[in-house]
Scaffold this motif. Sequence first.
Motif, PDB file in Angstrom:
ATOM      1  N   ALA A   1       0.897  -1.200  -0.048  1.00 56.78           N
ATOM      2  CA  ALA A   1       0.084   0.017  -0.007  1.00 56.78           C
ATOM      3  C   ALA A   1       0.969   1.449   0.088  1.00 56.78           C
ATOM      4  O   ALA A   1       1.587   1.755   0.985  1.00 56.78           O
ATOM      5  CB  ALA A   1      -0.923   0.043   1.212  1.00 56.78           C
ATOM      6  N   ASP A   2       0.866   1.824  -1.064  1.00 56.60           N
ATOM      7  CA  ASP A   2       1.492   3.172  -1.363  1.00 56.60           C
ATOM      8  C   ASP A   2       0.899   4.299  -0.945  1.00 56.60           C
ATOM      9  O   ASP A   2      -0.497   4.164  -1.424  1.00 56.60           O
ATOM     10  CB  ASP A   2       2.261   3.399  -2.682  1.00 56.60           C
ATOM     11  CG  ASP A   2       3.514   2.448  -2.917  1.00 56.60           C
ATOM     12  OD1 ASP A   2       4.048   2.208  -2.109  1.00 56.60           O
ATOM     13  OD2 ASP A   2       3.202   1.918  -4.210  1.00 56.60           O
ATOM     14  N   GLY A   3       1.249   5.115  -0.103  1.00 59.38           N
ATOM     15  CA  GLY A   3       0.247   6.229   0.321  1.00 59.38           C
ATOM     16  C   GLY A   3       1.177   7.474   0.801  1.00 59.38           C
ATOM     17  O   GLY A   3       2.332   7.421   0.906  1.00 59.38           O
ATOM     18  N   LEU A   4       0.243   8.307   1.297  1.00 57.41           N
ATOM     19  CA  LEU A   4       0.926   9.692   1.865  1.00 57.41           C
ATOM     20  C   LEU A   4       0.919   9.363   3.575  1.00 57.41           C
ATOM     21  O   LEU A   4      -0.123   9.084   3.968  1.00 57.41           O
ATOM     22  CB  LEU A   4       0.064  10.916   1.468  1.00 57.41           C
ATOM     23  CG  LEU A   4       0.060  11.120  -0.172  1.00 57.41           C
ATOM     24  CD1 LEU A   4      -0.502  12.371  -0.558  1.00 57.41           C
ATOM     25  CD2 LEU A   4       1.570  11.098  -0.738  1.00 57.41           C
ATOM     26  N   SER A   5       1.861  10.116   4.077  1.00 58.55           N
ATOM     27  CA  SER A   5       2.139  10.309   5.528  1.00 58.55           C
ATOM     28  C   SER A   5       1.346  11.509   5.702  1.00 58.55           C
ATOM     29  O   SER A   5       0.892  12.299   5.027  1.00 58.55           O
ATOM     30  CB  SER A   5       3.332  10.337   5.820  1.00 58.55           C
ATOM     31  OG  SER A   5       4.156  11.183   5.413  1.00 58.55           O
ATOM     32  N   GLY A   6       1.317  11.825   7.181  1.00 54.34           N
ATOM     33  CA  GLY A   6       0.789  12.983   7.657  1.00 54.34           C
ATOM     34  C   GLY A   6       1.352  14.205   7.106  1.00 54.34           C
ATOM     35  O   GLY A   6       0.660  15.279   7.102  1.00 54.34           O
ATOM     36  N   ASP A   7       2.602  14.158   6.979  1.00 53.14           N
ATOM     37  CA  ASP A   7       3.343  15.556   6.180  1.00 53.14           C
ATOM     38  C   ASP A   7       3.285  15.334   4.979  1.00 53.14           C
ATOM     39  O   ASP A   7       4.187  15.974   4.425  1.00 53.14           O
ATOM     40  CB  ASP A   7       4.733  15.609   7.173  1.00 53.14           C
ATOM     41  CG  ASP A   7       5.508  14.324   6.887  1.00 53.14           C
ATOM     42  OD1 ASP A   7       5.018  13.197   6.378  1.00 53.14           O
ATOM     43  OD2 ASP A   7       6.684  14.144   7.327  1.00 53.14           O
ATOM     44  N   ASN A   8       2.391  14.745   4.053  1.00 54.90           N
ATOM     45  CA  ASN A   8       2.461  14.627   2.718  1.00 54.90           C
ATOM     46  C   ASN A   8       3.359  14.099   1.942  1.00 54.90           C
ATOM     47  O   ASN A   8       3.850  14.647   0.902  1.00 54.90           O
ATOM     48  CB  ASN A   8       2.152  16.101   2.364  1.00 54.90           C
ATOM     49  CG  ASN A   8       1.113  15.968   1.048  1.00 54.90           C
ATOM     50  OD1 ASN A   8       0.377  15.209   0.800  1.00 54.90           O
ATOM     51  ND2 ASN A   8       1.489  16.992   0.280  1.00 54.90           N
ATOM     52  N   GLN A   9       4.156  13.102   2.630  1.00 54.64           N
ATOM     53  CA  GLN A   9       5.446  12.417   1.757  1.00 54.64           C
ATOM     54  C   GLN A   9       4.800  10.919   1.569  1.00 54.64           C
ATOM     55  O   GLN A   9       4.192  10.288   2.310  1.00 54.64           O
ATOM     56  CB  GLN A   9       6.626  12.363   2.805  1.00 54.64           C
ATOM     57  CG  GLN A   9       6.963  13.839   3.065  1.00 54.64           C
ATOM     58  CD  GLN A   9       8.381  13.866   3.608  1.00 54.64           C
ATOM     59  OE1 GLN A   9       9.434  13.209   3.184  1.00 54.64           O
ATOM     60  NE2 GLN A   9       8.444  14.462   4.969  1.00 54.64           N
ATOM     61  N   MET A  10       5.188  10.428   0.394  1.00 50.39           N
ATOM     62  CA  MET A  10       4.980   9.069   0.043  1.00 50.39           C
ATOM     63  C   MET A  10       5.649   7.955   0.887  1.00 50.39           C
ATOM     64  O   MET A  10       7.017   8.155   1.266  1.00 50.39           O
ATOM     65  CB  MET A  10       5.499   8.831  -1.587  1.00 50.39           C
ATOM     66  CG  MET A  10       5.184   7.606  -2.043  1.00 50.39           C
ATOM     67  SD  MET A  10       3.307   7.782  -2.363  1.00 50.39           S
ATOM     68  CE  MET A  10       3.102   8.697  -3.715  1.00 50.39           C
ATOM     69  N   THR A  11       4.934   7.032   1.331  1.00 51.26           N
ATOM     70  CA  THR A  11       5.687   5.913   2.091  1.00 51.26           C
ATOM     71  C   THR A  11       4.967   4.503   1.626  1.00 51.26           C
ATOM     72  O   THR A  11       4.036   4.675   1.087  1.00 51.26           O
ATOM     73  CB  THR A  11       5.513   6.135   3.494  1.00 51.26           C
ATOM     74  OG1 THR A  11       6.245   5.133   4.328  1.00 51.26           O
ATOM     75  CG2 THR A  11       4.177   6.185   4.186  1.00 51.26           C
ATOM     76  N   THR A  12       5.475   3.561   2.339  1.00 51.38           N
ATOM     77  CA  THR A  12       4.637   2.206   1.826  1.00 51.38           C
ATOM     78  C   THR A  12       4.530   1.285   3.187  1.00 51.38           C
ATOM     79  O   THR A  12       5.213   1.250   4.160  1.00 51.38           O
ATOM     80  CB  THR A  12       5.702   1.241   0.985  1.00 51.38           C
ATOM     81  OG1 THR A  12       5.774   2.205  -0.094  1.00 51.38           O
ATOM     82  CG2 THR A  12       5.062   0.203   0.557  1.00 51.38           C
ATOM     83  N   GLU A  13       3.276   0.822   3.276  1.00 43.68           N
ATOM     84  CA  GLU A  13       3.128  -0.161   4.319  1.00 43.68           C
ATOM     85  C   GLU A  13       2.866  -1.727   3.522  1.00 43.68           C
ATOM     86  O   GLU A  13       2.177  -1.616   2.211  1.00 43.68           O
ATOM     87  CB  GLU A  13       1.675  -0.216   4.917  1.00 43.68           C
ATOM     88  CG  GLU A  13       1.453  -1.046   5.997  1.00 43.68           C
ATOM     89  CD  GLU A  13       2.017  -0.887   7.253  1.00 43.68           C
ATOM     90  OE1 GLU A  13       3.417  -1.422   7.118  1.00 43.68           O
ATOM     91  OE2 GLU A  13       2.030  -0.459   8.326  1.00 43.68           O
TER      92      GLU A  13
END
Length: 446
Positions: free
Chosen positions: A252-264
Amino acid sequence: MAHTPRAVRLLALALCCLLSLTGCGSFGASVEDLLTAPALDDQQAAILDTVRSYADTGITLVYPKGGAYRNPITLQDIDGDDEPEAITFYTKKDEVKIHINVAKKMEDYQNGERWQVIYDIEGLGNQVSFIDFAHVGLLFYQNIIVGYSAFSEGGNTLVVYGFQSGELCETMIQNYTEVAYGDLDGDMFDELVLFNTPGDGAAGITADLYERVGTPEAPYLGKTAQATLDPSLVRLRRLSVDSEGQYRLVYADGLSGDNQMTTEALCYDGEKLYTLSQYERQRGSETDYLTALTRQNTELYSQDVDGDGHIEVPRLQKQQSDSLYQQGGYFVDWYSGSSGGYTYKRTTYEDDSFHLRVTLLSGWVGSVTFQSENDGSARTCLDAGGATVFSVLRISRSEDAVAYTSSGFKELGTYGSFTYLYKAGDSTLVHAASETEMAAAIEIKQ
């Protein structure tokens, strides 16, 4: 360029003429549909005639907004007889509810082949987000998976259609934000993972796993596992699933709370659905991988970068993160996930503006840099001493490449209006590569 009032009137007149040419036909009347809708072939046109006759009124075809199947008429063998059925989405005249219609090709000894409607079911929305197919019920037929949405509501509804007692019907209806599916545990049946984002700004996207349960005589889809994604991941952008392996992971690629891309990443072992970030913490890993995999200002998604059937997750090299894009590109370490955590796979140089990816050979990692020409026409790989390892040149497709190939450049491929060429440096360099290695290492990003 600004439009004059006369130009605007002419544009409106042209659009009106274009609309008038469509008459009261089956297509949606939006300008976007008229410009981008795929044309129907002869077989689809025959299917459309059959659906029109069945509906006994004017109909409008409905185009899925996303997914691999973007045509309102999809051909797929759903009952396992090696003959494709026609699945058509449409709305009746003066109605907004979508119908999913299934027609089968029949043999007519007098008139040849003809199509006959065998099922027609009213859907659960007035827009189709996607249609796909999976084996989530029985192996000898395919389930139809449809994502519906409504103009006036924010949620999505997932409907799984399958056969029960020989009839096609809705075997599961659930709300969802995003969905992924595949055989995650190696049992030959596909599992569905429905992601839902909590409302009211609450943290923690949930992932519910649905699979075939019950008895062989009376199977049904039930929820058997659940996981909550790391609360720092607040919005999903893209889902991907491994195509091989006993335990295939959902990324699951998505955005963190500070609007940066990350992956779970999630793994299902047949009993429990868990995230790899939780697994890494439980085993005492010194690295918080969810934080480490943050990709700052880039939209670099998880993907199968080496063609081995497994998704790799990108992680920006720390020493490059502060100078992202300063030299046109950046270095990325790629990690492969498994039920046992993350494993380093390879390093690439990513240059989004130049549409270039270079997979670094083992000797290049940490030993080479890339230089961008001032006019943006080339990228040069340099060793620690400043010598050229190789160069990639980008020229207009209309330009004759003979002058470059005669001086040692080889054509790599094309993208857009450009032709790409590459040339190896001095063969005596420590980091010199063969032509075969060069061709395999350099890729034009689409």
